[in-house]
Design a protein around this motif. Structure first.
Motif, PDB file in Angstrom:
ATOM      1  N   ALA A  31      35.625  46.455 -69.345  1.00 61.45           N
ATOM      2  CA  ALA A  31      37.066  46.331 -69.086  1.00 61.45           C
ATOM      3  C   ALA A  31      37.316  45.659 -67.739  1.00 61.45           C
ATOM      4  CB  ALA A  31      37.736  47.701 -69.139  1.00 61.45           C
ATOM      5  N   LEU A  32      36.588  46.098 -66.695  1.00 57.46           N
ATOM      6  CA  LEU A  32      36.756  45.457 -65.386  1.00 57.46           C
ATOM      7  C   LEU A  32      36.148  44.055 -65.384  1.00 57.46           C
ATOM      8  CD1 LEU A  32      36.249  48.486 -62.993  1.00 57.46           C
ATOM      9  CD2 LEU A  32      38.235  46.950 -63.015  1.00 57.46           C
ATOM     10  N   LEU A  33      34.995  43.908 -66.032  1.00 56.76           N
ATOM     11  CA  LEU A  33      34.364  42.578 -66.077  1.00 56.76           C
ATOM     12  C   LEU A  33      35.298  41.550 -66.712  1.00 56.76           C
ATOM     13  CD1 LEU A  33      31.962  40.721 -65.559  1.00 56.76           C
ATOM     14  CD2 LEU A  33      30.970  41.522 -67.724  1.00 56.76           C
ATOM     15  N   ASP A  34      36.054  41.971 -67.748  1.00 58.20           N
ATOM     16  CA  ASP A  34      37.018  41.047 -68.365  1.00 58.20           C
ATOM     17  C   ASP A  34      38.029  40.529 -67.344  1.00 58.20           C
ATOM     18  OD1 ASP A  34      35.837  41.298 -70.851  1.00 58.20           O
ATOM     19  OD2 ASP A  34      37.294  42.754 -71.613  1.00 58.20           O
ATOM     20  N   LYS A  35      38.440  41.391 -66.405  1.00 55.55           N
ATOM     21  CA  LYS A  35      39.366  40.953 -65.344  1.00 55.55           C
ATOM     22  C   LYS A  35      38.656  40.011 -64.372  1.00 55.55           C
ATOM     23  CE  LYS A  35      42.801  43.367 -66.871  1.00 55.55           C
ATOM     24  NZ  LYS A  35      43.924  42.696 -67.551  1.00 55.55           N
ATOM     25  N   TRP A  36      37.444  40.386 -63.951  1.00 58.35           N
ATOM     26  CA  TRP A  36      36.714  39.540 -62.976  1.00 58.35           C
ATOM     27  C   TRP A  36      36.338  38.186 -63.603  1.00 58.35           C
ATOM     28  CZ3 TRP A  36      38.770  42.588 -60.017  1.00 58.35           C
ATOM     29  CH2 TRP A  36      38.446  43.923 -59.808  1.00 58.35           C
ATOM     30  N   ASN A  37      36.176  38.149 -64.937  1.00 58.01           N
ATOM     31  CA  ASN A  37      35.839  36.877 -65.591  1.00 58.01           C
ATOM     32  C   ASN A  37      36.981  35.868 -65.515  1.00 58.01           C
ATOM     33  OD1 ASN A  37      33.186  37.404 -66.243  1.00 58.01           O
ATOM     34  ND2 ASN A  37      33.647  38.167 -68.307  1.00 58.01           N
ATOM     35  N   GLN A  38      38.189  36.344 -65.142  1.00 55.89           N
ATOM     36  CA  GLN A  38      39.324  35.416 -64.987  1.00 55.89           C
ATOM     37  C   GLN A  38      39.311  34.700 -63.632  1.00 55.89           C
ATOM     38  OE1 GLN A  38      43.140  37.300 -65.959  1.00 55.89           O
ATOM     39  NE2 GLN A  38      42.082  38.706 -67.327  1.00 55.89           N
ATOM     40  N   ILE A  39      38.434  35.146 -62.705  1.00 60.18           N
ATOM     41  CA  ILE A  39      38.378  34.514 -61.381  1.00 60.18           C
ATOM     42  C   ILE A  39      37.722  33.139 -61.524  1.00 60.18           C
ATOM     43  CG2 ILE A  39      37.522  34.719 -59.007  1.00 60.18           C
ATOM     44  CD1 ILE A  39      37.125  37.792 -59.621  1.00 60.18           C
ATOM     45  N   PRO A  40      38.394  32.072 -61.087  1.00 63.00           N
ATOM     46  CA  PRO A  40      37.784  30.736 -61.225  1.00 63.00           C
ATOM     47  C   PRO A  40      36.507  30.603 -60.387  1.00 63.00           C
ATOM     48  CG  PRO A  40      40.134  30.566 -60.702  1.00 63.00           C
ATOM     49  CD  PRO A  40      39.739  32.004 -60.505  1.00 63.00           C
ATOM     50  N   ASP A  41      35.542  29.833 -60.901  1.00 64.00           N
ATOM     51  CA  ASP A  41      34.266  29.589 -60.202  1.00 64.00           C
ATOM     52  C   ASP A  41      34.465  29.133 -58.764  1.00 64.00           C
ATOM     53  OD1 ASP A  41      32.821  30.173 -62.454  1.00 64.00           O
ATOM     54  OD2 ASP A  41      32.278  28.101 -62.921  1.00 64.00           O
ATOM     55  N   ASN A  42      35.424  28.241 -58.549  1.00 61.10           N
ATOM     56  CA  ASN A  42      35.530  27.600 -57.236  1.00 61.10           C
ATOM     57  C   ASN A  42      36.463  28.313 -56.267  1.00 61.10           C
ATOM     58  OD1 ASN A  42      33.726  25.629 -58.014  1.00 61.10           O
ATOM     59  ND2 ASN A  42      35.355  24.364 -58.890  1.00 61.10           N
ATOM     60  N   THR A  43      36.693  29.592 -56.501  1.00 60.78           N
ATOM     61  CA  THR A  43      37.530  30.362 -55.582  1.00 60.78           C
ATOM     62  C   THR A  43      36.886  30.393 -54.192  1.00 60.78           C
ATOM     63  OG1 THR A  43      38.361  31.719 -57.388  1.00 60.78           O
ATOM     64  CG2 THR A  43      38.495  32.674 -55.176  1.00 60.78           C
ATOM     65  N   ASP A  44      37.671  30.071 -53.169  1.00 59.96           N
ATOM     66  CA  ASP A  44      37.169  30.132 -51.788  1.00 59.96           C
ATOM     67  C   ASP A  44      37.360  31.515 -51.195  1.00 59.96           C
ATOM     68  OD1 ASP A  44      36.540  27.302 -51.483  1.00 59.96           O
ATOM     69  OD2 ASP A  44      38.712  26.979 -51.580  1.00 59.96           O
ATOM     70  N   ILE A  45      38.514  32.111 -51.488  1.00 60.51           N
ATOM     71  CA  ILE A  45      38.843  33.409 -50.919  1.00 60.51           C
ATOM     72  C   ILE A  45      39.276  34.323 -52.056  1.00 60.51           C
ATOM     73  CG2 ILE A  45      40.381  34.655 -49.337  1.00 60.51           C
ATOM     74  CD1 ILE A  45      40.566  31.937 -47.790  1.00 60.51           C
ATOM     75  N   LEU A  46      38.530  35.417 -52.214  1.00 53.60           N
ATOM     76  CA  LEU A  46      38.834  36.382 -53.264  1.00 53.60           C
ATOM     77  C   LEU A  46      39.496  37.594 -52.625  1.00 53.60           C
ATOM     78  CD1 LEU A  46      38.584  37.373 -56.199  1.00 53.60           C
ATOM     79  CD2 LEU A  46      36.290  38.227 -55.599  1.00 53.60           C
ATOM     80  N   VAL A  47      40.604  38.032 -53.212  1.00 57.09           N
ATOM     81  CA  VAL A  47      41.303  39.230 -52.738  1.00 57.09           C
ATOM     82  C   VAL A  47      41.356  40.214 -53.900  1.00 57.09           C
ATOM     83  CG1 VAL A  47      43.363  40.118 -51.585  1.00 57.09           C
ATOM     84  CG2 VAL A  47      42.740  37.702 -51.313  1.00 57.09           C
ATOM     85  N   THR A  48      40.700  41.362 -53.754  1.00 66.02           N
ATOM     86  CA  THR A  48      40.781  42.424 -54.756  1.00 66.02           C
ATOM     87  C   THR A  48      41.182  43.697 -54.031  1.00 66.02           C
ATOM     88  OG1 THR A  48      38.421  42.984 -54.514  1.00 66.02           O
ATOM     89  CG2 THR A  48      39.016  41.423 -56.269  1.00 66.02           C
ATOM     90  N   HIS A  49      41.679  44.696 -54.783  1.00 65.98           N
ATOM     91  CA  HIS A  49      41.971  45.949 -54.098  1.00 65.98           C
ATOM     92  C   HIS A  49      40.688  46.749 -53.850  1.00 65.98           C
ATOM     93  CE1 HIS A  49      43.984  49.306 -52.457  1.00 65.98           C
ATOM     94  NE2 HIS A  49      43.662  50.115 -53.444  1.00 65.98           N
ATOM     95  N   CYS A  50      39.766  46.719 -54.801  1.00 70.84           N
ATOM     96  CA  CYS A  50      38.563  47.555 -54.660  1.00 70.84           C
ATOM     97  C   CYS A  50      37.390  46.769 -54.107  1.00 70.84           C
ATOM     98  CB  CYS A  50      38.195  48.187 -56.000  1.00 70.84           C
ATOM     99  SG  CYS A  50      37.566  47.025 -57.216  1.00 70.84           S
ATOM    100  N   PRO A  51      36.453  47.489 -53.476  1.00 74.34           N
ATOM    101  CA  PRO A  51      35.241  46.821 -52.988  1.00 74.34           C
ATOM    102  C   PRO A  51      34.238  46.570 -54.112  1.00 74.34           C
ATOM    103  CG  PRO A  51      35.270  49.136 -52.293  1.00 74.34           C
ATOM    104  CD  PRO A  51      36.505  48.903 -53.111  1.00 74.34           C
ATOM    105  N   PRO A  52      33.338  45.607 -53.890  1.00 82.24           N
ATOM    106  CA  PRO A  52      32.202  45.473 -54.793  1.00 82.24           C
ATOM    107  C   PRO A  52      31.177  46.555 -54.437  1.00 82.24           C
ATOM    108  CG  PRO A  52      31.977  43.886 -53.011  1.00 82.24           C
ATOM    109  CD  PRO A  52      33.263  44.649 -52.773  1.00 82.24           C
ATOM    110  N   LEU A  53      30.288  46.851 -55.348  1.00 84.47           N
ATOM    111  CA  LEU A  53      29.248  47.839 -55.061  1.00 84.47           C
ATOM    112  C   LEU A  53      28.444  47.442 -53.816  1.00 84.47           C
ATOM    113  CD1 LEU A  53      27.506  50.341 -56.025  1.00 84.47           C
ATOM    114  CD2 LEU A  53      25.879  48.589 -56.747  1.00 84.47           C
ATOM    115  N   GLY A  54      28.212  48.423 -52.943  1.00 85.59           N
ATOM    116  CA  GLY A  54      27.255  48.235 -51.850  1.00 85.59           C
ATOM    117  C   GLY A  54      27.828  47.648 -50.581  1.00 85.59           C
ATOM    118  N   PHE A  55      29.069  47.181 -50.615  1.00 81.96           N
ATOM    119  CA  PHE A  55      29.676  46.573 -49.437  1.00 81.96           C
ATOM    120  C   PHE A  55      30.927  47.362 -49.039  1.00 81.96           C
ATOM    121  CE2 PHE A  55      26.893  43.409 -51.052  1.00 81.96           C
ATOM    122  CZ  PHE A  55      26.410  42.747 -49.926  1.00 81.96           C
TER     123      PHE A  55
END
Ligand code: 5GP
Ligand code: MN
Ligand code: MN
Ligand code: MN
Length: 340
Positions: free
Chosen positions: A241-265
């Motif tokens: 379900a979350l991956l479906d949302k992240w799959n909408q992020i274009p490859d060439n994005t320079d700056i990504l803004v999400t509310h949640c952190p990625p694992l480990g960071f």
């Protein structure tokens, strides 16, 4: 050259659901022990830059903040070009809170003139080879200017929602107002006509929700979703379900803004001894999108800055775990993209 730099970092692959997706603490341990995935020299903490650091010529300064939770009154804002808020600007997304936040974002004419005069002074000082002394007073002046106009003097302001912006999640609200047991009493009492157009209250910024904008040649993408936690707004189960949302992020994005952190960071919750970042977001960032900057918040305890050698990660949570707005905004400079 964008494609070339990606090639140098290794080939980009379509991201699939990770086998450790549903247990992020275990995922962190496994990938750290078996692959050194969160180890130096590539992965390390970064000291945030002092707010009065001079901006090099040809750079854009990003001012990153999140999780202000309707507690903006005492926040001191530094000098910069692009303001980024990574969600949780309210407590419940009530229209009154959204209006207050939008007022804080407002850009008044008088303070802007005052501000650009000082910018000019700072610029001429540097052209003469002098030290950037005026910048110190410049950052103080932002606050003085705010006192005059109650304003934030940035060219561009970008905002996403977080799990606290309940009214921005239309499906969530449709369910909430149907229930007779009210988990969020003041939000449950809203009528559809009070929240249906809540986005339109944000007149002083660019609001992103699974969408992108290009400013000053930077491709910026924003998304509010996060792993399910007590059924707030924009909650989704870990995995597909979350991956479906992240799959909408274009490859060439320079700056990504999400509310949640990625694992480990910057995703460690001390009181639970847990990693709670999203595994699929990490794999999307590292294996496919590889943005220069990833701004998020949500886990207030994780405030700070890290790098993996390719992407700089900023947890910009202004509020502490006790919801006190103590953490200063984090500023970050990026070289302007070449536009030919
Ligand atoms: P917020 O309610 O502002 O979204 O999050 C506030 C705090 O709730 C965080 O700083 C963190 O302590 C806790 N929290 C939020 N999401 C999670 C989660 O997914 N797991 C755990 N264990 N804690 C969370
Ligand atoms: Mn928050
Ligand atoms: Mn990229
Ligand atoms: Mn949150």
């Amino acid at each position: 050259s964008q494609a070339q730099s990606h090639a140098q970092r290794g080939s980009r692959t379509a991201v699939e659901v990770d086998e450790y997706s549903t247990n992020p603490t275990q995922a962190f341990t496994f990938y750290n022990i078996n692959q050194g995935r969160f180890q130096p020299p590539h992965v390390h903490m970064v000291d945030p830059m002092p707010h009065d650091t001079p901006k090099p010529p040809g750079y854009t300064r990003f001012v990153c903040i999140s999780d202000t939770h309707s507690r903006t009154d005492a926040i001191q804002m530094p000098y910069g070009d692009v303001f980024i808020h990574a969600g949780d600007f309210t407590e419940l997304g009530l229209p009154s809170e959204v209006k207050k936040f939008n007022d804080w974002l407002a850009l008044g004419g008088s303070s802007m003139r005052f501000f650009s005069q000082l910018l000019f002074l700072a610029g001429s000082q540097s052209a003469l080879g002098g030290r950037w002394q005026p910048l110190k007073s410049l950052s103080m002046t932002v606050n003085a200017a705010r006192e005059v106009g109650g304003t934030l003097p940035y060219d561009i302001k970008i905002v996403i929602a977080g799990n606290h912006e309940l009214t921005f999640d239309q499906e969530f609200m449709a369910d909430l107002i149907k229930q007779d047991f009210y988990y969020f009493p003041s939000a449950s009492k809203l009528k559809p006509e009070n929240y249906e157009n809540v986005q339109s209250l944000l007149t002083n910024c660019i609001y992103l929700q699974d969408s992108e904008v290009t400013v000053r040649g930077f491709r910026i993408y924003g998304s509010p979703w996060q792993p399910w936690y007590y059924g707030w707004g924009f909650n989704l189960p870990r995995g597909q379900a979350l991956l479906d949302k992240w799959n909408q992020i274009p490859d060439n994005t320079d700056i990504l803004v999400t509310h949640c952190p990625p694992l480990g960071f910057l995703d460690w919750v001390p009181k639970k001894m847990q990693r709670v970042g999203c595994m699929e977001l990490l794999n999307t960032v590292q294996r496919r999108v590889q943005p220069k900057l990833h701004v998020f918040g949500h886990i207030h305890e994780g405030y700070g800055m890290m790098t993996d050698g390719t992407t700089t990660f900023v947890n910009a949570s202004a509020c502490t775990v006790n919801f006190l707005p103590m953490n200063p905004p984090i500023v970050f400079d990026l070289p302007n993209p070449r536009t030919t």
